[in-house]
Every structure is written in C-alpha cells, then in structure tokens.
Design an enzyme around this catalytic site. Structure first.
Site, PDB file in Angstrom:
ATOM      1  CG  ASP A  24     111.999 -11.184 -20.878  1.00 30.51           C
ATOM      2  OD1 ASP A  24     112.486 -10.078 -21.201  1.00 30.51           O
ATOM      3  OD2 ASP A  24     111.016 -11.280 -20.127  1.00 30.51           O
TER       4      ASP A  24
ATOM      5  CG  HIS B 221     111.210  -9.621 -25.112  1.00 28.28           C
ATOM      6  ND1 HIS B 221     110.583  -9.427 -23.895  1.00 28.28           N
ATOM      7  CD2 HIS B 221     110.452 -10.525 -25.782  1.00 28.28           C
ATOM      8  CE1 HIS B 221     109.492 -10.186 -23.839  1.00 28.28           C
ATOM      9  NE2 HIS B 221     109.408 -10.871 -24.971  1.00 28.28           N
TER      10      HIS B 221
END
Length: 340
Positions: A168, A191
């Site tokens: 993430d 991310h």
C-alpha cells in the site's frame, strides 16, 4: 522503566541481539517520570499469528502518552501479517497496526527493520516534533493495507533516509498533518507517497505545509499524489513535491478528487498551492500526469520541469487535467489546455 526518574541515565528497555522475543498485544502507557525513555531493539520482536491473536485489537505494539521516547536499534519487528492480508469477513474486521505512537511528542524512531505488518507498519497520531530516520519497511506487493508509515493529526514531523516497499502507500499523510518534511526515501513497490485519502463520508479534514523531496519511486502503482473523496470538506494547502525520480510507475503525478470513483458532489476538499517540480522518469501506462479535480477546482497548481515518458511505445504518456487553475513550465508530456 516508565516509573524511573533517574536524572543521570535514560531508562532503557533492551531486547538483546541474537534472540527472538514473542510479544502479544502490548501497550506502553505514560506519562513517564523521566524526560526520555529508550527502547533499544537489537534482536527480533515477533507478533502472534492471527490464529493466536485472541481478542480483536486494532494495534499490536503501542505507545501512548510517552514523551521523549527513543526507539532504535538494528533489530527486526516482524508482524507475521500473512494471515491478515486476505479475507476479513469472519473474526476481526480490521487489520492491526504493528507499531502505534499516540500522543508521543518528541519521538525519535530509527534504525529498525519492520516487516510483514498485519496492517499499517508504523502509525503516528496526535503527536508533534517527530523524527523517523534510517528505517527499512518491507511487505509483499500483494499484502493488503500494509502502509509503511501513516501520519495523522501531527505537527512537525521529519521522515528521512529510509527504504519502504509494501502493498500500500509507502507514506500516507492523513488529516490534521502540518509541517511534514520527507526526504531521501526510496519507495517501491506500493502505492507511492500520498496525501490522503481525506474527506471520506463527508468528513472535514485538512493537511498543510508538506515538503517531499529527493525521493525515488520504483515499480509502484502510484507516485506522488493527493487523494480526496467527493463530498468531503476542508483543505489541502502548501504541498511541494520536488526532485523526484519515478521508474516504471503508474500515475507518477496524480491529484484524484474522485477517490475510488466517488461521484461529483456540491462540496469537496479544496486543493490549493501545490507544486510538482523536477520530477523525471518513466510510467508503465499513459497516465503520466493526471490532475482530476472536483468542480470546486484545484487552484495555484504548478508543474515545473517535468519529464515523464511511457515504457510502452503503444501507450504514449499523456497529461490529463480537469478543473485545474495554475501554471506549467517545461513539462512533458505537455497539455496546453491544462491551466486556465
């Protein structure tokens, strides 16, 4: 340790080298008598497997109300998170944070390796004057919600000289964050480095005075970005992303005010005074620069010295802008209709 008021030496909790320590959910709670408290980890701290977790908890190791805390060493904090990354429809409904600091003013965190968190690896909330440096954070690319570092409702935070690759956000900058400096961070996979998400379910949130510089983002799904939900309230202001290298990254530069496909609404978080400067590298698709703002508009957005090309000759890089006011100089891929 917290009860010690020694004035000549800092009270220290030591996990020696060469040993593995199995630790269940543990909270260290202040205030402490000493101005500083030292936790030195040289060995490995091991979390329980999910099956052994016992009662549901949103945290594994937490420090609450401990000012002047020093957490450092050459050891490993292993969250053993593999069983948490899949389906959570039964049992606990949330993934625990591995290492939580709440109301810990003056925190210094450095040197440790953090691996396989069940959820966020490091979370700092309601704290000020924080330094995080020389940490390594890793989890597989497919591990769900394993943010490297999350900052929320905190002021005066410095993050530097670290390596983060998870499933993430490498660093997520949440609501209430002010005066944050991030430098010399290697990010990927993951991310990217994100402001947000902010404004979910109409919440009022803000973030301001954020500087991200001299960082590299490699093989990530996102680069540097701001993400807000439609219908939120508040403002993001005074953000600078500069001297960034992106390599095979999707969405290297991204403002997303319709996060998760949230539909346009009459109100939105205002995005103002944001600079993207000296950002170069490659993207995996055509999404080099995407500034997708709500109708309320993003104002004073600046693109300077940007050069991003696609690694796929069949999908040349492009710049897409919606509802953007600002200026652009020497940015590639260019779009003369971006700013008004």
């Amino acid at each position: 340790m917290c009860g010690s008021n020694e004035s000549t030496t800092i009270p220290t909790l030591l996990a020696p080298d060469g040993q593995t320590y199995y630790v269940t959910q543990t909270e260290f709670k202040g205030p402490c008598k000493s101005n500083n408290v030292h936790v030195q980890i040289l060995g490995t701290i091991l979390a329980p497997l999910r099956v052994d977790w016992g009662a549901c908890s949103r945290r594994w190791l937490s420090f609450t109300g401990v000012d002047g805390l020093i957490v450092d060493g050459s050891g490993v904090i292993d969250g053993q998170g593999e069983d948490w990354w899949g389906d959570l429809t039964t049992g606990c409904t949330g993934r625990p944070t591995a290492l939580l600091f709440e109301r810990c003013d003056g925190l210094q965190l450095s040197g440790l390796t953090h691996i396989n968190g069940p959820g966020f690896h490091i979370y700092v909330v309601h704290s000020k004057n924080i330094t995080i440096s020389n940490v390594t954070i890793t989890a597989p690319e497919n591990s769900s919600n394993t943010d490297g570092i999350d900052i929320s409702n905190s002021k005066g935070v410095t993050i530097s000289d670290s390596i983060i690759g998870t499933g993430d956000d490498c660093i997520a900058i949440k609501g209430g964050t002010q005066f944050l400096d991030i430098s010399n961070v290697q990010c990927g996979p993951g991310h990217g480095i994100s402001v947000g998400s902010l404004g979910e379910d109409g919440q009022e949130e803000y973030a301001s005075d954020i500087h991200v510089w001299n960082c590299s983002i490699n093989g990530a799904t996102g680069g540097v970005k701001i993400k807000t939900w439609a219908g939120g309230k508040g403002i993001v202001r005074g953000v600078i992303f500069e001297h960034i290298i992106v390599n095979q990254t999707n969405y290297p530069i991204h403002i997303d005010q319709h996060y998760y496909g949230s539909k346009e609404q009459p109100q939105a978080i205002k995005v103002d005074n944001v600079t993207f400067n000296d950002i170069h590298g490659s993207c995996t698709t055509e999404n080099a620069i995407v500034l997708d703002c709500a109708k309320i508009g993003c104002t004073d957005i600046k693109l300077n010295e940007i050069g991003i090309t696609s690694v796929d000759p069949n999908k040349p890089a492009s710049t897409i802008c919606n509802n953007v006011q600002g200026t652009g100089t020497n940015f590639l891929p260019g779009n003369s209709s971006c700013f008004h």
